[in-house]
Design a protein around this motif. Structure first.
Motif, short mmCIF file in Angstrom:
data_model
loop_
_atom_site.label_atom_id
_atom_site.label_comp_id
_atom_site.label_asym_id
_atom_site.label_seq_id
_atom_site.Cartn_x
_atom_site.Cartn_y
_atom_site.Cartn_z
N UNK A 158 -6.08 66.03 124.99
CA UNK A 158 -7.28 65.79 124.49
C UNK A 158 -6.50 67.24 123.10
N UNK A 159 -7.32 66.64 121.99
CA UNK A 159 -6.53 66.70 120.74
C UNK A 159 -7.86 66.78 119.54
N UNK A 160 -7.70 67.56 119.16
CA UNK A 160 -8.57 67.59 117.68
C UNK A 160 -7.02 68.48 116.58
N UNK A 161 -7.54 67.49 115.21
CA UNK A 161 -7.01 67.27 114.78
C UNK A 161 -8.03 68.04 113.47
N UNK A 162 -7.83 68.84 112.26
CA UNK A 162 -8.17 69.21 110.86
C UNK A 162 -7.16 69.08 109.48
N UNK A 163 -8.00 68.21 108.74
CA UNK A 163 -7.52 67.90 107.95
C UNK A 163 -7.65 68.45 106.61
N UNK A 164 -7.22 67.68 105.46
CA UNK A 164 -7.13 68.75 103.64
C UNK A 164 -8.78 68.85 103.91
N UNK A 165 -9.70 69.86 103.55
CA UNK A 165 -10.67 70.11 102.71
C UNK A 165 -11.17 68.95 101.40
N UNK A 166 -12.25 68.28 101.33
CA UNK A 166 -12.13 66.91 99.68
C UNK A 166 -13.27 67.78 98.89
N UNK A 167 -13.23 67.62 98.43
CA UNK A 167 -13.70 68.64 96.85
C UNK A 167 -13.81 66.98 96.33
#
Length: 246
Positions: A158-167
């Motif tokens: 299982x992989x959870x990947x977090x991205x760049x916060x979007x403004x």
């Protein structure tokens, strides 16, 4: 308190069942003092749990279709954890007003699956409107891993990947063009995050030692789950989470 307990219990059960979860780019998650909207494609029944665990100690509210509240115990659980019902066929203003109010006035952020239902890739505009009104950023994440309970129990990775916060503060109006631009940014980040996970998804399973340890831990996990179910069934007759929330 119940939110923290139930999150921990479900994560413990998932660990006993799978034990092969990996989290990427957690440093991009906003500080716990900042409220935001955590969004992801809805791919399994358990991806919200991995999302909530990875972002702890932050707590969340989340939208859920009204049909999920018909079951006494499960409905009570998700209400205690901050869920609020929405009618997908006939949504009303509360679907926007309540999360905006919570994002502005509470310490809880919002989990949303902008695609609406599992396996859909169509990004809806609701998250854009809520983010704009509440003046918060959008935090994208993706789940990659087993889609079936059998695969989860087999220890598939299982992989959870977090991205760049979007403004989205640069988008002045949430008309059709504004919503489309927000949807484009979210989907582009989903696609990028999925691509980053491809090298990890090689069907790796946990080693035999961890599988034995998980098998032993699964027994107390199930016992705790049954006791929680009984407690929740009885508590649902005397404690109304909606009244307490108000």
């Amino acid at each position: 308190m119940f939110y923290t307990y139930l999150r921990g219990l479900v994560v413990f059960i998932l660990w006993a069942l799978n034990g092969n979860a990996h989290y990427h780019n957690k440093e991009k998650i906003p500080a716990k003092e900042e409220n935001y909207i955590l969004v992801a494609p809805h791919r399994t029944w358990w991806d919200p749990v991995y999302m909530a665990f990875a972002t702890k100690p932050k707590q969340f509210i989340f939208m859920a279709k009204k049909e999920l509240f018909k079951n006494r115990v499960f409905g009570w659980w998700i209400r205690m954890c901050g869920a609020f019902p929405i009618d997908r066929e006939h949504p009303d203003a509360s679907a926007i007003k309540y999360p905006v109010k919570m994002l502005k006035t509470s310490q809880r952020s919002l989990i949303m699956f902008p695609s609406g239902s599992r396996h859909s890739t169509d990004v809806k505009g609701g998250v854009a409107v809520i983010a704009k009104m509440a003046k918060v950023r959008i935090m994208p994440a993706v789940y990659a891993g087993p889609m079936s309970l059998k695969g989860l129990a087999a220890g598939e990775r299982v992989d959870m990947n977090f991205g760049n916060p979007i403004d989205i503060s640069d988008i002045k109006r949430m008309n059709d063009q504004g919503v489309e631009e927000v949807a484009r940014r979210i989907q582009a980040e989903f696609d990028r995050l999925d691509a980053e996970l491809l090298p990890y998804q090689k069907g790796q399973k946990s080693n035999i030692f961890w599988r034995i340890l998980r098998a032993l831990a699964f027994i107390p996990a199930i016992i705790l789950g049954l006791l929680t179910f009984i407690f929740s069934f009885l508590a649902s007759f005397v404690w109304d989470p909606d009244k307490h929330r108000k």
